[in-house]
Design a protein around this motif. Structure first.
Motif, mmCIF file in Angstrom:
data_model
loop_
_atom_site.group_PDB
_atom_site.id
_atom_site.type_symbol
_atom_site.label_atom_id
_atom_site.label_comp_id
_atom_site.label_asym_id
_atom_site.label_seq_id
_atom_site.Cartn_x
_atom_site.Cartn_y
_atom_site.Cartn_z
ATOM 1 N N VAL A 1 -13.424 -0.546 -0.311
ATOM 2 C CA VAL A 1 -13.911 -0.473 -1.691
ATOM 3 C C VAL A 1 -15.158 0.395 -1.772
ATOM 4 C CG1 VAL A 1 -14.901 -1.820 -3.577
ATOM 5 C CG2 VAL A 1 -12.893 -2.681 -2.352
ATOM 6 N N LYS A 2 -16.071 0.268 -0.818
ATOM 7 C CA LYS A 2 -17.314 1.037 -0.844
ATOM 8 C C LYS A 2 -17.066 2.523 -0.580
ATOM 9 C CE LYS A 2 -20.322 -2.770 0.557
ATOM 10 N NZ LYS A 2 -21.278 -3.286 1.584
ATOM 11 N N SER A 3 -15.989 2.837 0.093
ATOM 12 C CA SER A 3 -15.720 4.249 0.391
ATOM 13 C C SER A 3 -15.318 5.038 -0.844
ATOM 14 C CB SER A 3 -14.611 4.354 1.446
ATOM 15 O OG SER A 3 -13.384 3.859 0.921
ATOM 16 N N GLU A 4 -14.911 4.335 -1.897
ATOM 17 C CA GLU A 4 -14.531 4.945 -3.180
ATOM 18 C C GLU A 4 -13.323 5.871 -3.056
ATOM 19 O OE1 GLU A 4 -17.896 6.830 -4.885
ATOM 20 O OE2 GLU A 4 -19.048 4.974 -5.106
ATOM 21 N N LYS A 5 -12.587 5.801 -1.960
ATOM 22 C CA LYS A 5 -11.362 6.588 -1.803
ATOM 23 C C LYS A 5 -10.176 5.774 -2.312
ATOM 24 C CE LYS A 5 -12.890 9.168 2.280
ATOM 25 N NZ LYS A 5 -12.571 9.499 3.713
ATOM 26 N N SER A 6 -9.202 6.452 -2.860
ATOM 27 C CA SER A 6 -8.006 5.773 -3.317
ATOM 28 C C SER A 6 -7.267 5.205 -2.109
ATOM 29 C CB SER A 6 -7.102 6.741 -4.080
ATOM 30 O OG SER A 6 -5.936 6.079 -4.513
ATOM 31 N N PRO A 7 -6.966 3.914 -2.099
ATOM 32 C CA PRO A 7 -6.366 3.306 -0.902
ATOM 33 C C PRO A 7 -4.932 3.784 -0.674
ATOM 34 C CG PRO A 7 -6.409 1.733 -2.704
ATOM 35 C CD PRO A 7 -7.160 2.933 -3.189
ATOM 36 N N GLN A 8 -4.674 4.244 0.529
ATOM 37 C CA GLN A 8 -3.342 4.641 0.952
ATOM 38 C C GLN A 8 -2.805 3.546 1.872
ATOM 39 O OE1 GLN A 8 -1.850 7.316 -0.295
ATOM 40 N NE2 GLN A 8 -3.723 7.882 -1.438
ATOM 41 N N ILE A 9 -1.940 2.708 1.340
ATOM 42 C CA ILE A 9 -1.469 1.531 2.068
ATOM 43 C C ILE A 9 -0.077 1.795 2.629
ATOM 44 C CG2 ILE A 9 -0.962 -0.936 1.875
ATOM 45 C CD1 ILE A 9 -2.946 -1.120 -0.387
ATOM 46 N N GLU A 10 0.079 1.492 3.909
ATOM 47 C CA GLU A 10 1.350 1.683 4.597
ATOM 48 C C GLU A 10 1.724 0.399 5.329
ATOM 49 O OE1 GLU A 10 1.102 6.429 5.687
ATOM 50 O OE2 GLU A 10 0.426 4.947 7.165
ATOM 51 N N ILE A 11 3.030 0.227 5.514
ATOM 52 C CA ILE A 11 3.547 -0.918 6.266
ATOM 53 C C ILE A 11 4.299 -0.379 7.481
ATOM 54 C CG2 ILE A 11 5.083 -2.920 6.210
ATOM 55 C CD1 ILE A 11 4.620 -3.088 3.219
ATOM 56 N N LYS A 12 3.851 -0.776 8.652
ATOM 57 C CA LYS A 12 4.440 -0.291 9.899
ATOM 58 C C LYS A 12 4.911 -1.476 10.735
ATOM 59 C CE LYS A 12 1.290 3.684 10.074
ATOM 60 N NZ LYS A 12 0.278 4.412 10.904
ATOM 61 N N GLN A 13 5.927 -1.224 11.522
ATOM 62 C CA GLN A 13 6.434 -2.226 12.439
ATOM 63 C C GLN A 13 5.768 -2.052 13.798
ATOM 64 O OE1 GLN A 13 8.548 -4.773 12.139
ATOM 65 N NE2 GLN A 13 8.998 -4.455 9.950
ATOM 66 N N VAL A 14 5.084 -3.068 14.236
ATOM 67 C CA VAL A 14 4.416 -3.056 15.535
ATOM 68 C C VAL A 14 4.828 -4.333 16.270
ATOM 69 C CG1 VAL A 14 2.224 -3.040 16.778
ATOM 70 C CG2 VAL A 14 2.481 -1.732 14.639
ATOM 71 N N ASN A 15 5.479 -4.154 17.412
ATOM 72 C CA ASN A 15 5.944 -5.296 18.209
ATOM 73 C C ASN A 15 6.815 -6.243 17.371
ATOM 74 O OD1 ASN A 15 4.544 -4.349 20.465
ATOM 75 N ND2 ASN A 15 2.658 -5.449 19.855
ATOM 76 N N SER A 16 7.717 -5.656 16.615
ATOM 77 C CA SER A 16 8.678 -6.405 15.786
ATOM 78 C C SER A 16 8.017 -7.223 14.689
ATOM 79 C CB SER A 16 9.544 -7.330 16.671
ATOM 80 O OG SER A 16 10.259 -6.577 17.633
ATOM 81 N N SER A 17 6.774 -6.900 14.368
ATOM 82 C CA SER A 17 6.075 -7.598 13.286
ATOM 83 C C SER A 17 5.560 -6.578 12.295
ATOM 84 C CB SER A 17 4.905 -8.423 13.841
ATOM 85 O OG SER A 17 5.373 -9.427 14.713
ATOM 86 N N PRO A 18 5.706 -6.813 10.989
ATOM 87 C CA PRO A 18 5.170 -5.882 9.995
ATOM 88 C C PRO A 18 3.648 -5.926 9.971
ATOM 89 C CG PRO A 18 6.085 -7.813 8.910
ATOM 90 C CD PRO A 18 6.419 -7.941 10.358
ATOM 91 N N THR A 19 3.018 -4.756 9.928
ATOM 92 C CA THR A 19 1.570 -4.657 9.864
ATOM 93 C C THR A 19 1.181 -3.821 8.644
ATOM 94 O OG1 THR A 19 1.567 -2.702 11.280
ATOM 95 C CG2 THR A 19 1.299 -4.861 12.362
ATOM 96 N N ILE A 20 -0.002 -4.068 8.139
ATOM 97 C CA ILE A 20 -0.502 -3.366 6.960
ATOM 98 C C ILE A 20 -1.648 -2.458 7.393
ATOM 99 C CG2 ILE A 20 -1.569 -3.630 4.693
ATOM 100 C CD1 ILE A 20 -0.158 -6.292 4.401
#
Length: 533
Positions: A77-96
């Protein structure tokens, strides 16, 4: 002007004392969070808004994990950049990931509802994106200016509504009073109506300002964060498990919090008594009963909250409470008896603050009804502390109970031969001359009977100031003395008759003493004869 400033300063000093004690208690709650067993899940919060809850892992607890995620979101939030959110699979678990930076992994414990992990990850990612963008907008200068203007407008509207409620209460009170006064049988309900209207006004104003404060607090990120932290701390304190280990510092902090709670309860009770109850048209006894009950309720509820904050399970204190009950029954019988008597006095109210009572050899005005004793201020301005049980186990004369009108008998004796009608007129004139003697019921004179050397009368007068009966009786006696003198009626003095029986004294004298007395008497007779010649 100086007196007004002094009262105003005293008023604000009380409010400052309450504010300081409240801040100390809040700080104590914040620096000593609930301890004990680890919680199964902990919320992830951004600017006072809860996003979702995460559970513990093998590497970290739920609280540490949630605080780590929250701190990373604050940095975004403090960085004031538009958040680029991705969902990746790491070790068969979804990560954000946000801006190519790892945020969290969704574990099976984070998914108690057995939702598809991919769908859960998408839901959480959308929630994060929405709240991050909203938090960034709230830090914009334009948004802050608009919210500040909105806050000022809300405060102005709240002041207007607060004033309007007071005017509406006065108009309603005036209308209903006029209606009730037109019916003689309903005139006694005016006081009750005023009490209900003022109580409703106070509750409405309290509700208004609580709603305004909560609404304004949720407008700004900083105030919303602290509001959420304080409320969550209180809620957590009520549900905290038992605390196993306590250090000496923890014990001192707990003792300090209890002392602060007692001070806060006493100050709040004094404010309730002086600012709220005195403004209501209710008796002093009812005011004192309400104040004492509120004080003990605050101490009791606050003690439960503090013990829960400290992680003490109150159910574990049942055995200790039973042991204390037995100890109180045997070792503190008088204290327990007086405490129970104090509760009976508060609820049954045979005596109230301001009543003029006579218990045993003491007579005075009730100034305070406490948990153990009652303070009576005598006519000599001396405070007498009487145990509460004395008012339930012995006969108590309450001159002010229900009706303060009391009859005072005054006994007067006059000489035999006095005109009894004149005596009656003189006594009634003395009673009529005193301004504190009631005209209804009227004073009465009773003839009590014949004494040894007096005619005994009793003057019965009625007063509505029983606490001044000694002064009134003294004034009446002065007036009676002057009235009897004016009507030429004598007050006899106490006289005693001494009766001596004549006769021979049973005393035998020796012959020598008889001869000496005979010669002495003959010599005195000869001297008297020569003087006569």
């Amino acid at each position: 002007m100086l007196k007004y400033q002094g009262s105003l300063q005293a008023k604000y000093s009380q409010f400052f004392q309450v504010a300081i004690v409240v801040l100390v208690l809040i700080c104590g709650l914040l620096i000593t969070p609930a301890q004990g067993q680890s919680q199964p899940s902990f919320p992830v919060v951004l600017d006072g808004r809860q996003i979702f809850q995460v559970s513990s892992t093998k590497a970290s607890t739920a609280k540490d994990r949630a605080e780590s995620i929250s701190s990373q979101l604050k940095a975004v939030v403090k960085s004031e950049k538009s958040p680029q959110i991705e969902i990746k699979q790491v070790n068969s678990s979804p990560t954000i990931w946000i801006n190519d930076r790892y945020i969290l992994s969704i574990t099976p414990k984070d998914n108690p509802g057995n939702i598809d992990p991919e769908k859960l990850a998408v839901t959480w990612a959308n929630d994060i994106r929405t709240l991050v963008q909203k938090s960034q907008q709230e830090r914009d200068i334009k948004f802050t200016r608009n919210i500040s203007l909105l806050t000022v407008a809300i405060l102005i509207i709240a002041l207007f509504v607060n004033r309007s409620l007071g005017i509406l209460c006065k108009i309603t009170q005036r209308k209903f009073s006029q209606i009730l006064e037109s019916y003689a049988s309903l005139g006694d309900y005016i006081t009750t109506l005023n009490f209900l209207l003022r109580t409703t006004l106070i509750l409405a104003r309290i509700g208004l300002w609580v709603a305004v404060v909560l609404y304004i607090t949720n407008l700004f990120p900083v105030t919303r964060y602290w509001s959420y932290k304080i409320s969550s701390s209180i809620i957590t304190s009520l549900t905290s498990p038992i605390l196993k280990n306590n250090s000496l510092v923890d014990i001192f902090i707990l003792i300090g919090l209890f002392l602060g709670l007692i001070i806060l309860s006493g100050t709040a009770t004094n404010l309730l008594r002086s600012r709220v109850l005195q403004a209501l048209t209710i008796s002093l006894g009812v005011q004192e009963a309400i104040a004492v009950i509120c004080k003990y309720a605050l101490i009791g509820i606050g003690s439960v909250v503090l013990l829960q904050v400290w992680g003490v399970d109150l159910s574990s204190l049942a055995i200790l409470a039973s042991a204390l009950g037995v100890g109180i029954g045997f070792g503190f019988q008088d204290i327990a008896k007086n405490f129970g008597s104090g509760i009976v006095l508060l609820f049954e109210r045979p005596i109230q603050v301001g009543d003029f009572v006579e218990v045993g050899q003491y007579m005075g005005t009730v100034e305070h009804i406490g948990a153990r004793s009652v303070v009576i201020r005598t006519l000599e301005r001396v405070s007498i502390i009487v145990p509460n049980s004395q008012f339930l186990e012995k006969e108590v004369i309450n001159w002010s109970h229900q009706n303060p009108v009391s009859g005072i008998p005054i006994t007067v004796g006059v000489a035999y031969g006095s005109d009894m009608e004149e005596v009656k007129i003189a006594l009634l004139d003395a009673a009529d001359a005193h301004s504190d003697v009631l005209r209804f019921p009227p004073p009465q004179v009773f003839f009590q009977g014949f004494e040894n050397n007096i005619l005994n009368f009793k003057l019965l007068i009625w007063i509505d100031k029983p606490n001044q009966q000694s002064v009134i009786k003294s004034d009446i006696y002065f007036l009676i003395a002057a009235s009897l003198k004016q009507h030429k009626i004598d007050i006899p003095l106490n006289s005693h008759n001494l009766h001596v029986n004549s006769g021979d004294l049973p005393i035998k004298l020796s012959e020598q003493l008889e001869q000496a007395l005979l010669h002495l008497s003959q010599g005195m007779n000869g001297t008297l004869v020569n003087k006569d010649n």
